[in-house]
Write an enzyme that holds these catalytic residues in place. Structure first.
Site, PDB file in Angstrom:
ATOM      1  N   HIS A 185      -4.895  -0.894   6.851  1.00 33.97           N
ATOM      2  CA  HIS A 185      -4.177  -2.103   7.289  1.00 33.97           C
ATOM      3  C   HIS A 185      -2.771  -1.798   7.789  1.00 33.97           C
ATOM      4  O   HIS A 185      -2.165  -2.625   8.459  1.00 33.97           O
ATOM      5  CB  HIS A 185      -4.120  -3.115   6.143  1.00 33.97           C
ATOM      6  CG  HIS A 185      -5.454  -3.721   5.843  1.00 33.97           C
ATOM      7  ND1 HIS A 185      -5.790  -5.005   6.207  1.00 33.97           N
ATOM      8  CD2 HIS A 185      -6.566  -3.206   5.249  1.00 33.97           C
ATOM      9  CE1 HIS A 185      -7.034  -5.261   5.835  1.00 33.97           C
ATOM     10  NE2 HIS A 185      -7.524  -4.184   5.240  1.00 33.97           N
ATOM     11  N   ASP A 240       4.806  -2.499  11.582  1.00 30.76           N
ATOM     12  CA  ASP A 240       3.790  -3.337  10.951  1.00 30.76           C
ATOM     13  C   ASP A 240       2.434  -2.944  11.512  1.00 30.76           C
ATOM     14  O   ASP A 240       2.301  -2.774  12.729  1.00 30.76           O
ATOM     15  CB  ASP A 240       4.065  -4.816  11.279  1.00 30.76           C
ATOM     16  CG  ASP A 240       3.799  -5.737  10.103  1.00 30.76           C
ATOM     17  OD1 ASP A 240       2.903  -5.408   9.308  1.00 30.76           O
ATOM     18  OD2 ASP A 240       4.479  -6.764   9.984  1.00 30.76           O
TER      19      ASP A 240
END
Ligand code: GDG
Length: 461
Positions: free
Chosen positions: A157, A365
């Site tokens: 992720h 991110d």
């Protein structure tokens, strides 16, 4: 259809799954499992003195939740230690915050072994196993050592760092070798995939072709980018409903016609919150016409509070918000509303809907789901503008956003000014291209694509 077994570090309690859990992984995994069902295995979130050997089993809807507890030492060394003070900062390019010690690393492998031992007992021969995130990289290798022949996929992720950054991890080779025990490794973006291939070719002496085939450490596997999506229709629905809610109305009343910019992030140093506040200050500096006419609402629920770096970022943020507000606030206007707590998903969707700007400026991110949620929540007739960091994986998909460098306060201030003054027609055009993308690649499409690809992998007998 084969049974799906999902493994993630943390498994929410059934009543909380998919609701208030502030964390991208839990939200996405729950949405992916809701219809298909299966087993969701991982840590309960409880820290105990003596662990029971059997996992706790609970059923809700089509999902069976199987959880184990961790001891205090495991929590400190595996979770707070190697996962969150070594891998997390390093994979987010924060070598300055990366701490390494052998004790924590050993605990990381031990807890993965505990997961493997517990999981083996739960498996049926035909299960497909899908492991999530950086806490559990070694799991497949440990399962294989116990004779597990299942098809096992992994999805990361968070970003996969550039080769030179990863080399700063003392045991990088053990980590990448373990990753190669999976049949398929999924990344958020092509950039992550590229960085992984670089490691395989230049450091591990393996092969990695452009079609996603990887050979290294005596294993063949597939590696591909599978950008994660959101439950777009649900968020749009929440936003439509909650635009008339009492909470949203109260928010609108309190704004008295001022424009709202909104940020929602776990309180984490990777999210660029201090830089965001400074950029907002720069807007008020460079464009005095916006003073008194725009408010930044920053919602930042606390996260990983036992880790010292998270206490520090919290303090820095409070100081910066205090500084900006002290400098610019009037008796009837405060520039930054900083809320150090979480809100329900419906309330958030309502806030997104009435905001002129979604301000998403992480320093790094993997994807950033908030960027996509902001898009899904907009009113098609009068959509807001997304100002998005180029270092969020989402920037690869959301071309209608105003893309910014999160380290450049002046450029963010310019982008905010542009967003506040952009004509309606252009706002609609920008938004509609993003909305199509967010709906097309929603969380169901994402899990389908991942699992279809995993089912197609040729697995060595
Ligand atoms: C990791 C990766 C990747 C936030 N505050 C509240 C709340 N949230 C929800 C958001 C969103 C989720 O939490 C956060 O997801 P992000 O993607 O923005 O960030 P991470 O938690 O760091 O997630 C990230 C993600 O995994 C998925 O792969 O995109 O790159 O770091 O859904 O809305 N939810 C509620 N109240 C809050 O106050 N209910």
């Amino acid at each position: 259809m084969k049974r799906l077994v999902i493994v993630s570090n943390r498994v929410p309690t059934p009543s909380k799954a998919g609701t208030a859990a502030a964390g991208g992984l839990a939200v996405a995994v729950h949405a992916a499992m809701r219809d298909r069902g299966g087993v969701w295995f991982g840590w309960s979130g409880n820290v105990v003195e003596d662990r029971e050997h059997q996992p706790k089993i609970a059923k809700a809807g089509k999902i069976t939740y199987a959880t184990i507890d961790l001891t205090q030492e495991e929590y400190e060394q595996y979770y707070n230690g190697f996962a969150n003070r070594t891998l997390w900062p390093l994979f987010h390019y924060r070598m300055d915050l990366t701490e390494f010690n052998r004790r924590n690393m050993a605990s990381y492998f031990e807890v993965n072994d505990l997961f493997a031992n517990t999981l083996v007992a739960l498996l049926k021969p035909d299960d497909v196993i899908w492991v999530h995130d950086y806490h559990l990289i070694p799991l497949a290798e440990l399962l294989r050592a116990k004779g597990c022949k299942h098809r096992i996929g992994f999805f990361l992720h968070i970003p996969w760092p550039a080769l030179e950054v990863l080399l700063a991890l003392p045991n990088h080779s053990a980590i990448v070798r373990a990753l190669c025990a999976y049949d398929q490794v999924g990344f958020q973006t092509k950039d992550d995939l590229y960085a992984f291939r670089q490691y395989i070719m230049r450091e591990a002496g393996g092969r990695a072709d452009h079609d996603g085939n990887v050979s290294a450490f005596n294993r063949n596997l597939r590696a591909e980018a599978f950008p994660i999506g959101i439950d777009a229709d649900r968020i749009a629905d929440y936003a439509r409903k909650s635009q008339h809610s009492r909470q949203t109305k109260r928010m609108l009343d309190s704004l008295r016609g001022r424009q709202l910019a909104v940020g929602v992030d776990r309180l984490d140093y990777s999210k660029g919150l201090v830089e965001r506040f400074q950029a907002f200050e720069q807007l008020l500096d460079s464009y005095p016409e916006h003073r008194g006419h725009v408010v930044l609402l920053q919602i930042a629920p606390p996260s990983r509070e036992d880790v010292p770096e998270y206490m520090e970022i919290r303090q820095q943020l409070e100081t910066t918000a205090g500084h900006v507000n002290g400098r610019y606030a009037e008796f009837d206007w405060v520039p930054i509303r900083y809320l150090n707590r979480g809100y329900g998903r419906q309330a958030l969707a309502g806030f997104f809907r009435i905001s002129s700007i979604g301000l998403v400026t992480p320093l790094r991110d993997g994807m950033n789901l908030v960027a996509k949620e902001y898009v899904a929540a907009q009113n098609p007739q009068d959509p807001g503008v997304l100002v998005l960091s180029r270092f969020a994986g989402a920037a690869r998909e959301l071309e209608g956003a105003i893309i910014v460098n999160p380290y450049n306060a002046e450029a963010i201030a310019d982008a905010l000014h542009q967003a506040l003054t952009i004509p309606l027609e252009e706002r609609r055009e920008r938004w509609s291209s993003m909305y199509q993308q967010v709906r097309k690649n929603d969380v169901v499409a994402w899990q389908q694509r991942y699992l279809d690809a995993l089912a197609d992998v040729a697995v060595a007998a």
